[in-house]
Scaffold this motif. Structure first.
Motif, mmCIF file in Angstrom:
data_model
loop_
_atom_site.group_PDB
_atom_site.id
_atom_site.type_symbol
_atom_site.label_atom_id
_atom_site.label_comp_id
_atom_site.label_asym_id
_atom_site.label_seq_id
_atom_site.Cartn_x
_atom_site.Cartn_y
_atom_site.Cartn_z
ATOM 1 N N ILE A 1 0.869 -1.187 0.000
ATOM 2 C CA ILE A 1 0.000 0.000 0.000
ATOM 3 C C ILE A 1 0.902 1.232 0.000
ATOM 4 O O ILE A 1 1.878 1.310 0.750
ATOM 5 C CB ILE A 1 -0.929 0.020 1.230
ATOM 6 N N LEU A 2 0.597 2.188 -0.855
ATOM 7 C CA LEU A 2 1.376 3.420 -0.889
ATOM 8 C C LEU A 2 1.244 4.156 0.444
ATOM 9 O O LEU A 2 0.193 4.107 1.090
ATOM 10 C CB LEU A 2 0.903 4.321 -2.023
ATOM 11 N N PRO A 3 2.316 4.847 0.898
ATOM 12 C CA PRO A 3 2.226 5.621 2.143
ATOM 13 C C PRO A 3 1.079 6.622 2.099
ATOM 14 O O PRO A 3 0.731 7.161 1.035
ATOM 15 C CB PRO A 3 3.590 6.312 2.221
ATOM 16 N N ALA A 4 0.507 6.867 3.260
ATOM 17 C CA ALA A 4 -0.628 7.799 3.335
ATOM 18 C C ALA A 4 -0.230 9.213 2.936
ATOM 19 O O ALA A 4 -1.077 9.998 2.487
ATOM 20 C CB ALA A 4 -1.205 7.783 4.751
ATOM 21 N N THR A 5 1.051 9.549 3.101
ATOM 22 C CA THR A 5 1.504 10.904 2.774
ATOM 23 C C THR A 5 1.999 11.023 1.322
ATOM 24 O O THR A 5 2.558 12.048 0.942
ATOM 25 C CB THR A 5 2.643 11.314 3.715
ATOM 26 N N ALA A 6 1.825 9.981 0.518
ATOM 27 C CA ALA A 6 2.316 9.995 -0.864
ATOM 28 C C ALA A 6 1.395 10.806 -1.761
ATOM 29 O O ALA A 6 0.162 10.682 -1.695
ATOM 30 C CB ALA A 6 2.438 8.575 -1.393
ATOM 31 N N LEU A 7 1.991 11.628 -2.626
ATOM 32 C CA LEU A 7 1.260 12.436 -3.600
ATOM 33 C C LEU A 7 1.674 11.983 -5.000
ATOM 34 O O LEU A 7 2.857 12.054 -5.358
ATOM 35 C CB LEU A 7 1.559 13.922 -3.411
ATOM 36 N N LEU A 8 0.712 11.532 -5.804
ATOM 37 C CA LEU A 8 0.988 10.952 -7.112
ATOM 38 C C LEU A 8 0.563 11.899 -8.225
ATOM 39 O O LEU A 8 -0.541 12.456 -8.198
ATOM 40 C CB LEU A 8 0.256 9.612 -7.252
ATOM 41 N N ASP A 9 1.456 12.079 -9.201
ATOM 42 C CA ASP A 9 1.156 12.862 -10.403
ATOM 43 C C ASP A 9 1.175 11.897 -11.590
ATOM 44 O O ASP A 9 2.237 11.476 -12.049
ATOM 45 C CB ASP A 9 2.205 13.964 -10.589
ATOM 46 N N ARG A 10 0.007 11.560 -12.147
ATOM 47 C CA ARG A 10 -0.095 10.574 -13.203
ATOM 48 C C ARG A 10 0.426 11.086 -14.542
ATOM 49 O O ARG A 10 0.835 10.291 -15.390
ATOM 50 C CB ARG A 10 -1.560 10.126 -13.362
#
Length: 373
Positions: A187-196
């Motif tokens: 599971i990705l960290p809760a604080t991760a911000l993803l730019d697709r």
């Protein structure tokens, strides 16, 4: 009775319509197709003939021009029970009819090893006089994403924001990027911000729990590729120690530079001093012996007289000033000492001798051979 007549009329109408409509294209596939470069495509073009279609059968496949400034391009033709495939040099050897006998109702073609330049609108046109039918299909050839590159940009220390990036060098846009964790909790960290769109992911205020293996998937409408990245979150570095080390290193470098400059300065002054002293005239150094003294030595060596005889008045001429000699000895001085003539003796009176500091001495008479008489 009336119902039977109506049914017969409908049948007659269908027959008349078929005879009027003639040739019909029966394919119902999509009118727009997207394919990846290097793949193959099949253009469907099935048709039926009417009894009234009695003329010769012609099948044409045309690549329509993208604008009015260009001409439509014939790519393959069936006419007179013969196939012609060499119309378009860019597709030579890549375009073929699916059926070995297209006149049986299958005008479909296949194009292999698609290129981006193959993008365009393709027209299937079937003619058997008086029937004519056609069908258009839009083909878009896209490049699937190349294998992306995954990497960490910047620091991966605890407590800092960690930036991971993923990018495919090739591929037709739009390309979408997706990150996922494939180790641990997956599971990705809760604080991760993803730019697709940019393919980046930022983990805010990273901790050691965020370490693991991550995967990035690069995808567009015709294909996808992926890459993996192993992230290791390390403890924060000693910033103060790093700064102190840098300062000390700079000071040592300056000190070494100062020592080198000082040594160069001393060496330069020493060479300058030696150069100046090498041109000074030393007053305490005796002058070089002249050749006159050498010639004089030849004269004095031949006589072995006693000290007593040398102080006689007859020999006082030796203390008189000598004439200057030629710097180059003459042949006269090269003779043996026994052959050198003695200069005439100058007699000094007794009063003058006492005035000069001399002491009169009685010298016995000597013979010519040097014995006392």
């Amino acid at each position: 009775m009336g119902f039977v007549m109506l049914r017969c009329a409908l049948c007659l109408g269908v027959l008349l319509a078929g005879s009027v409509l003639g040739l019909t294209i029966t394919s119902t596939g999509p009118s727009s197709i997207e394919k990846a470069g290097g793949e193959s495509i099949n253009f469907d073009c099935l048709f039926t003939l009417a009894p009234a279609d009695t003329g010769p059968l012609d099948i044409e496949w045309i690549l329509l021009a993208s604008d009015n400034r260009n001409q439509d391009q014939m790519i393959i033709l069936y006419s007179g029970d013969r196939v012609y495939e060499d119309y378009y040099a860019a597709m030579k050897g890549r375009v073929h009819f699916n059926s070995p006998d297209p006149k049986k109702g299958d005008a479909s073609i296949n194009i292999t090893k698609l290129l981006v330049s193959d993008t365009g609108t393709y027209l299937c046109k079937v003619k058997k006089a008086p029937g004519v039918g056609s069908r258009k299909t839009l083909l878009t050839v896209m490049v699937k994403p190349s294998v992306p590159k995954c990497y960490v940009e910047g620091s991966s220390e605890q407590g800092k924001d960690i930036l991971m990036k993923c990018n495919s060098a090739e591929g037709t846009n739009p390309i979408q990027y997706t990150w996922e964790r494939i180790s641990g909790t997956r599971i990705l960290p809760a604080t991760a911000l993803l730019d697709r769109v940019q393919g980046s992911i930022v983990i805010k205020n990273a901790t050691s729990d965020n370490s693991g293996t991550y995967r990035c998937v690069s995808e567009n409408r015709v294909g996808k590729e992926q890459c993996t990245l192993s992230l290791s979150v390390v403890p924060p570095s000693n910033t103060a120690g790093t700064i102190a080390g840098a300062v000390i290193g700079s000071l040592l470098a300056l000190l070494l530079l100062a020592i080198i400059l000082y040594c160069c300065y001393k060496s330069r002054n020493k060479k300058k001093y030696e150069k100046e002293t090498s041109h000074e005239i030393r007053e305490d150094v005796p002058p070089p012996q002249s050749r006159a003294s050498t010639a004089r030595s030849f004269i004095g060596v031949g006589s072995n007289r006693s000290s007593l005889g040398s102080m006689s008045p007859s020999n006082m001429h030796e203390y008189a000033p000598k004439p200057q000699y030629n710097p180059v000895p003459s042949e006269e001085y090269e003779r043996p000492p026994s052959h050198v003539p003695h200069p005439p003796a100058s007699k000094v009176a007794a009063p003058n001798l006492s005035r000069m500091g001399g002491i009169p001495v009685m010298i016995p008479a000597q013979s010519r051979g040097g014995s006392i008489v």
